[in-house]
Scaffold this active site. Structure first.
Site, short mmCIF file in Angstrom:
data_model
loop_
_atom_site.label_atom_id
_atom_site.label_comp_id
_atom_site.label_asym_id
_atom_site.label_seq_id
_atom_site.Cartn_x
_atom_site.Cartn_y
_atom_site.Cartn_z
N SER A 1 0.83 -1.21 0.00
CA SER A 1 0.00 0.00 0.00
C SER A 1 0.87 1.25 0.00
O SER A 1 0.52 2.26 -0.62
CB SER A 1 -0.97 0.00 1.18
OG SER A 1 -0.28 -0.17 2.40
N GLU A 2 2.02 1.21 0.69
CA GLU A 2 3.02 2.27 0.60
C GLU A 2 4.41 1.67 0.68
O GLU A 2 4.63 0.66 1.37
CB GLU A 2 2.88 3.32 1.72
CG GLU A 2 1.84 4.39 1.47
CD GLU A 2 0.48 4.00 1.97
OE1 GLU A 2 -0.49 4.75 1.73
OE2 GLU A 2 0.36 2.93 2.62
N THR A 3 5.34 2.30 -0.02
CA THR A 3 6.76 1.97 0.07
C THR A 3 7.50 3.21 0.54
O THR A 3 7.26 4.32 0.05
CB THR A 3 7.31 1.50 -1.28
OG1 THR A 3 6.68 0.25 -1.63
CG2 THR A 3 8.82 1.29 -1.22
#
Length: 300
Positions: free
Chosen positions: A46-48
């Site tokens: 979902s996020e890096t």
């Protein structure tokens, strides 16, 4: 071609393959924005988080979903600092982090990473329960049941979310969200996503059970959301959700309906709000990054 160390770190849990997975590139210096976007798209978390040097803080961080950059991300912050501590690069104590919303204070305390968020802002919104219910796929009566005391409102401690309380866990678990309608609603309100919750939690020591939908940001449903949890803590304080004194610390559970259960600790008695959690490394490897022309644009 360039090769970078790349990890997946599960945040708000101490069990691998649960909680919220965050991509992590611990040495992102020299990567272009396009390269960061491509790596985030490839990892599909979902996020890096991409860690960079900073002149203003101990380090700088940038966050990318698979489709776009976002200004703040709680679970990727917890994941990255938990890994830095695990790798021996950080000791217990206070640290600083430069983000797109400013410099934030981070504290590591016996394996728990605490992230101080921005000053809280909560604003009631004029929305029809029928529209919100249709977007979430839930009977509007489950919201109007408690709407007199807990109204629909936007809340932010760095990122804005629409807060939607519902009466029982059955209503929360049975939601059948229309992602197109949610995306339209969040874009109209200028918020990142919809955080819906109930006090009818699974664990006895949990304050509430939450779900968060952000399809316009490239995340249909996020397993466990630090920024939304901080905003929810500010919302509970604003609307005096508890009889008597506001608790020093709350526990928000999330992710169970995605088979990724996690727990967020929230301190929202006063500003600044802080969220905390643990994290565990699930994958440690490397990624090959091709060269990008300056004019290349990574599109959703």
């Amino acid at each position: 071609m360039d090769t970078r160390r790349t990890l997946l770190v599960d945040a708000f849990t101490d069990e691998p393959l649960s909680g919220n997975p965050a991509g992590l590139v611990p040495d992102a210096e020299g990567l272009s924005e396009d390269a960061m976007g491509a790596i985030a798209n490839e990892l599909n978390a979902s996020e890096t988080a991409f860690l960079l040097p900073s002149d203003e803080a101990d380090r700088r961080i940038r966050y990318f979903t698979p489709t776009q950059e976002v200004d703040l991300c709680g679970h990727a912050t917890v994941a990255s600092h938990a890994w830095l501590a695990e790798d021996g690069q950080l000791d217990d104590g206070e640290h600083t982090l430069q983000t797109n919303v400013g410099v934030l204070d981070i504290e590591i305390e016996d394996g728990t990473v605490w992230m101080t968020q921005d000053t809280a802002e909560v604003n009631r919104v004029d929305l029809e329960y029928e529209r919100v219910g249709a977007a979430l796929g839930v009977d509007p009566a489950t919201m109007t049941d408690i709407g007199a005391d807990m109204p629909l409102a936007t809340a932010s401690t760095g990122l804005d979310f629409l807060m939607v309380p519902v009466n029982f866990l059955e209503a929360l678990s049975g939601m059948d969200p229309d992602m197109g309608a949610i995306a339209e609603l969040t874009e109209e309100l200028g918020v990142t996503g919809v955080y819906t919750f109930t006090f009818d939690a699974l664990d006895m020591d949990s304050t509430l059970h939450g779900r968060m939908f952000a399809p316009a940001a490239g995340v249909d449903e996020d397993p466990v959301t630090g920024t939304a949890s901080g905003a929810a803590g500010a919302y509970l304080r604003e609307y005096r959700a508890f009889d008597g004194e506001f608790p020093d610390e709350m526990v928000f559970e999330q992710g169970h309906f995605l088979d990724r259960p996690g727990r967020v600790r929230v301190r929202a008695r006063s500003d600044p709000v802080a969220v905390g959690g643990r994290a565990v490394t699930a994958f440690d490897g490397s990624i090959v990054v091709p060269e990008f022309d300056e004019d290349d644009i990574i599109e959703a």
